[in-house]
Design a protein around this motif. Sequence first.
Motif, PDB file in Angstrom:
ATOM      1  N   ASN A  14       0.611   7.465   7.388  1.00 51.54           N
ATOM      2  CA  ASN A  14       0.265   8.649   5.914  1.00 51.54           C
ATOM      3  C   ASN A  14      -0.369   8.446   4.924  1.00 51.54           C
ATOM      4  O   ASN A  14      -0.540   9.527   4.179  1.00 51.54           O
ATOM      5  CB  ASN A  14       2.198   9.160   5.561  1.00 51.54           C
ATOM      6  N   PHE A  15      -1.168   7.175   4.933  1.00 43.41           N
ATOM      7  CA  PHE A  15      -1.875   6.895   3.825  1.00 43.41           C
ATOM      8  C   PHE A  15      -3.026   7.849   3.440  1.00 43.41           C
ATOM      9  O   PHE A  15      -3.146   8.242   2.066  1.00 43.41           O
ATOM     10  CB  PHE A  15      -2.632   5.559   3.921  1.00 43.41           C
ATOM     11  N   ASN A  16      -3.661   8.309   4.444  1.00 40.43           N
ATOM     12  CA  ASN A  16      -4.740   9.434   4.100  1.00 40.43           C
ATOM     13  C   ASN A  16      -4.346  10.787   3.416  1.00 40.43           C
ATOM     14  O   ASN A  16      -5.150  11.444   2.902  1.00 40.43           O
ATOM     15  CB  ASN A  16      -5.534   9.618   5.524  1.00 40.43           C
ATOM     16  N   THR A  17      -3.022  10.992   3.736  1.00 44.87           N
ATOM     17  CA  THR A  17      -2.505  12.218   3.312  1.00 44.87           C
ATOM     18  C   THR A  17      -1.844  12.035   1.825  1.00 44.87           C
ATOM     19  O   THR A  17      -1.417  13.193   1.414  1.00 44.87           O
ATOM     20  CB  THR A  17      -1.341  12.912   4.162  1.00 44.87           C
ATOM     21  N   LEU A  18      -1.920  11.002   1.154  1.00 49.79           N
ATOM     22  CA  LEU A  18      -1.234  10.832   0.054  1.00 49.79           C
ATOM     23  C   LEU A  18      -2.286  11.075  -1.077  1.00 49.79           C
ATOM     24  O   LEU A  18      -3.084  11.026  -1.177  1.00 49.79           O
ATOM     25  CB  LEU A  18      -0.787   9.290  -0.131  1.00 49.79           C
ATOM     26  N   SER A  19      -1.631  11.686  -2.223  1.00 51.52           N
ATOM     27  CA  SER A  19      -2.358  11.609  -3.434  1.00 51.52           C
ATOM     28  C   SER A  19      -2.710  10.422  -4.088  1.00 51.52           C
ATOM     29  O   SER A  19      -2.309   9.407  -3.587  1.00 51.52           O
ATOM     30  CB  SER A  19      -1.343  12.435  -4.483  1.00 51.52           C
ATOM     31  N   LYS A  20      -3.591  10.272  -4.969  1.00 47.81           N
ATOM     32  CA  LYS A  20      -4.127   9.216  -5.696  1.00 47.81           C
ATOM     33  C   LYS A  20      -3.135   8.588  -6.149  1.00 47.81           C
ATOM     34  O   LYS A  20      -3.306   7.251  -5.845  1.00 47.81           O
ATOM     35  CB  LYS A  20      -5.157   9.647  -6.647  1.00 47.81           C
ATOM     36  N   GLY A  21      -2.237   9.062  -6.847  1.00 49.30           N
ATOM     37  CA  GLY A  21      -1.037   8.003  -7.427  1.00 49.30           C
ATOM     38  C   GLY A  21      -0.178   7.351  -6.223  1.00 49.30           C
ATOM     39  O   GLY A  21       0.262   6.105  -6.414  1.00 49.30           O
ATOM     40  N   GLN A  22       0.096   8.259  -5.339  1.00 47.97           N
ATOM     41  CA  GLN A  22       0.810   7.658  -4.175  1.00 47.97           C
ATOM     42  C   GLN A  22       0.195   6.584  -3.512  1.00 47.97           C
ATOM     43  O   GLN A  22       1.003   5.690  -2.927  1.00 47.97           O
ATOM     44  CB  GLN A  22       1.160   9.117  -3.210  1.00 47.97           C
ATOM     45  N   LYS A  23      -0.952   6.611  -3.523  1.00 50.08           N
ATOM     46  CA  LYS A  23      -2.062   5.629  -2.600  1.00 50.08           C
ATOM     47  C   LYS A  23      -1.661   4.148  -3.393  1.00 50.08           C
ATOM     48  O   LYS A  23      -1.676   3.445  -2.716  1.00 50.08           O
ATOM     49  CB  LYS A  23      -3.275   6.248  -2.302  1.00 50.08           C
ATOM     50  N   LEU A  24      -1.658   4.491  -4.673  1.00 51.00           N
ATOM     51  CA  LEU A  24      -1.410   3.229  -5.517  1.00 51.00           C
ATOM     52  C   LEU A  24      -0.048   2.511  -5.243  1.00 51.00           C
ATOM     53  O   LEU A  24      -0.026   1.430  -4.941  1.00 51.00           O
ATOM     54  CB  LEU A  24      -1.543   3.546  -6.950  1.00 51.00           C
ATOM     55  N   ILE A  25       0.982   3.411  -5.090  1.00 50.19           N
ATOM     56  CA  ILE A  25       2.041   2.843  -4.619  1.00 50.19           C
ATOM     57  C   ILE A  25       2.235   2.228  -3.293  1.00 50.19           C
ATOM     58  O   ILE A  25       2.673   1.187  -2.981  1.00 50.19           O
ATOM     59  CB  ILE A  25       3.318   4.190  -4.579  1.00 50.19           C
ATOM     60  N   ALA A  26       1.549   3.032  -2.246  1.00 57.73           N
ATOM     61  CA  ALA A  26       1.334   2.659  -1.136  1.00 57.73           C
ATOM     62  C   ALA A  26       0.695   1.252  -0.918  1.00 57.73           C
ATOM     63  O   ALA A  26       1.353   0.317  -0.236  1.00 57.73           O
ATOM     64  CB  ALA A  26       0.583   3.638  -0.014  1.00 57.73           C
ATOM     65  N   GLU A  27      -0.121   1.024  -1.356  1.00 55.67           N
ATOM     66  CA  GLU A  27      -1.021  -0.178  -1.526  1.00 55.67           C
ATOM     67  C   GLU A  27      -0.257  -1.245  -2.219  1.00 55.67           C
ATOM     68  O   GLU A  27      -0.261  -2.247  -1.506  1.00 55.67           O
ATOM     69  CB  GLU A  27      -2.362  -0.131  -2.299  1.00 55.67           C
ATOM     70  N   TYR A  28       0.498  -1.014  -3.060  1.00 56.77           N
ATOM     71  CA  TYR A  28       1.459  -2.075  -3.569  1.00 56.77           C
ATOM     72  C   TYR A  28       2.436  -2.531  -2.713  1.00 56.77           C
ATOM     73  O   TYR A  28       2.752  -3.731  -2.547  1.00 56.77           O
ATOM     74  CB  TYR A  28       2.036  -1.510  -5.187  1.00 56.77           C
ATOM     75  N   ILE A  29       3.216  -1.482  -1.997  1.00 60.42           N
ATOM     76  CA  ILE A  29       4.328  -1.785  -1.264  1.00 60.42           C
ATOM     77  C   ILE A  29       3.658  -2.548  -0.029  1.00 60.42           C
ATOM     78  O   ILE A  29       4.253  -3.559   0.554  1.00 60.42           O
ATOM     79  CB  ILE A  29       5.062  -0.407  -0.921  1.00 60.42           C
ATOM     80  N   MET A  30       2.655  -2.260   0.582  1.00 59.97           N
ATOM     81  CA  MET A  30       1.936  -2.771   1.659  1.00 59.97           C
ATOM     82  C   MET A  30       1.617  -4.232   1.519  1.00 59.97           C
ATOM     83  O   MET A  30       1.731  -5.226   2.089  1.00 59.97           O
ATOM     84  CB  MET A  30       1.157  -2.184   2.223  1.00 59.97           C
ATOM     85  N   ASN A  31       1.161  -4.789   0.055  1.00 56.19           N
ATOM     86  CA  ASN A  31       0.891  -6.104  -0.300  1.00 56.19           C
ATOM     87  C   ASN A  31       1.992  -6.933  -0.931  1.00 56.19           C
ATOM     88  O   ASN A  31       1.922  -7.987  -1.011  1.00 56.19           O
ATOM     89  CB  ASN A  31      -0.304  -5.808  -1.127  1.00 56.19           C
ATOM     90  N   ASN A  32       3.158  -6.288  -1.182  1.00 60.97           N
ATOM     91  CA  ASN A  32       4.047  -6.840  -2.191  1.00 60.97           C
ATOM     92  C   ASN A  32       5.250  -6.321  -1.817  1.00 60.97           C
ATOM     93  O   ASN A  32       6.351  -5.979  -2.619  1.00 60.97           O
ATOM     94  CB  ASN A  32       3.941  -6.700  -3.603  1.00 60.97           C
TER      95      ASN A  32
END
Length: 294
Positions: A14-32
């Motif tokens: 779902n990453f490409n459908t996320l807003s800019k702020g949500q992508k920040l959350i997604a990246e953090y969760i995937m890495n941490n």
Amino acid sequence: MEKYADIIKIIQNNFNTLSKGQKLIAEYIMNNYDKAAFMTAAKLGETVGVSESTVVRFANTLGYDGYKELQKELQELIRNKLTTVQRISLSKDFSDYENTIKQVIKKDIDNIEKTLKEIDYHAFKEAVEITLEADNIYILGLRSSSFLAGYLGFYLNFLLDNVKVISFGPNDIFEQLLRSTKDDVIIGISYPRYSKRTLEALNYGKEKGCKIIGITDSLVSPAAQYADVTLIASSNMLSFVDSLVAPMSLINAFIVALGMEKKEDITVYFEDLERIWKEQSVYDTNNKNNNSKD
């Protein structure tokens, strides 16, 4: 949303459908994800530089009812990957014996309810048909899953011919599968932390053309990748002990389904067995409630 899916895969899909702020959350969760799993929505938002409401909307976008549900999925992911020692450190809810038994039994009930809700009846029917049509049935489950494999093998030996439980012993696992062919089936039982030896054996069986029935906790588990048919039973755990109640219940249903298909064939067989058991005094005949085979 399919609850069995790995939350990391859900985020990636779902990453490409996320807003800019949500992508920040997604990246953090995937890495941490190991850290994010134990953060509140407010703390996670503060860490990545977005509002708490953005974190909640992020969870909703992925299909969760709220952040707490997303967090629970993350924590289960962590528990499936942690070592036994690390799992023990997460067991903070067992303040006394009464609470311990309530929490553990409640978790087992939750696992059964989740399994019943998400069972694929078509896959279940296909697994029964594959088993009935196979020339030989190999049952494979190692470490804690060996108890499930032994239980399944015990009852299938009453119902079917050529049932073999693969286990550690004088012969290597691969040697026990050496004569398997495309006309055989391997029932592979694998739960976190997934036994590498089990996965290697399933891969070996796949290369030999065997049909593979996987009994595991998720369609994205390593064992499912080798399976022609996958039966899912939840095993979410609270501590270092693997919760195998739901898998056992699923296996019971599988045995009963096979028994119903072989009902006429096994009636005479069991009549002979009952005669032998009586002659050899296998069971305590003074106990009127004694009708099991243990």
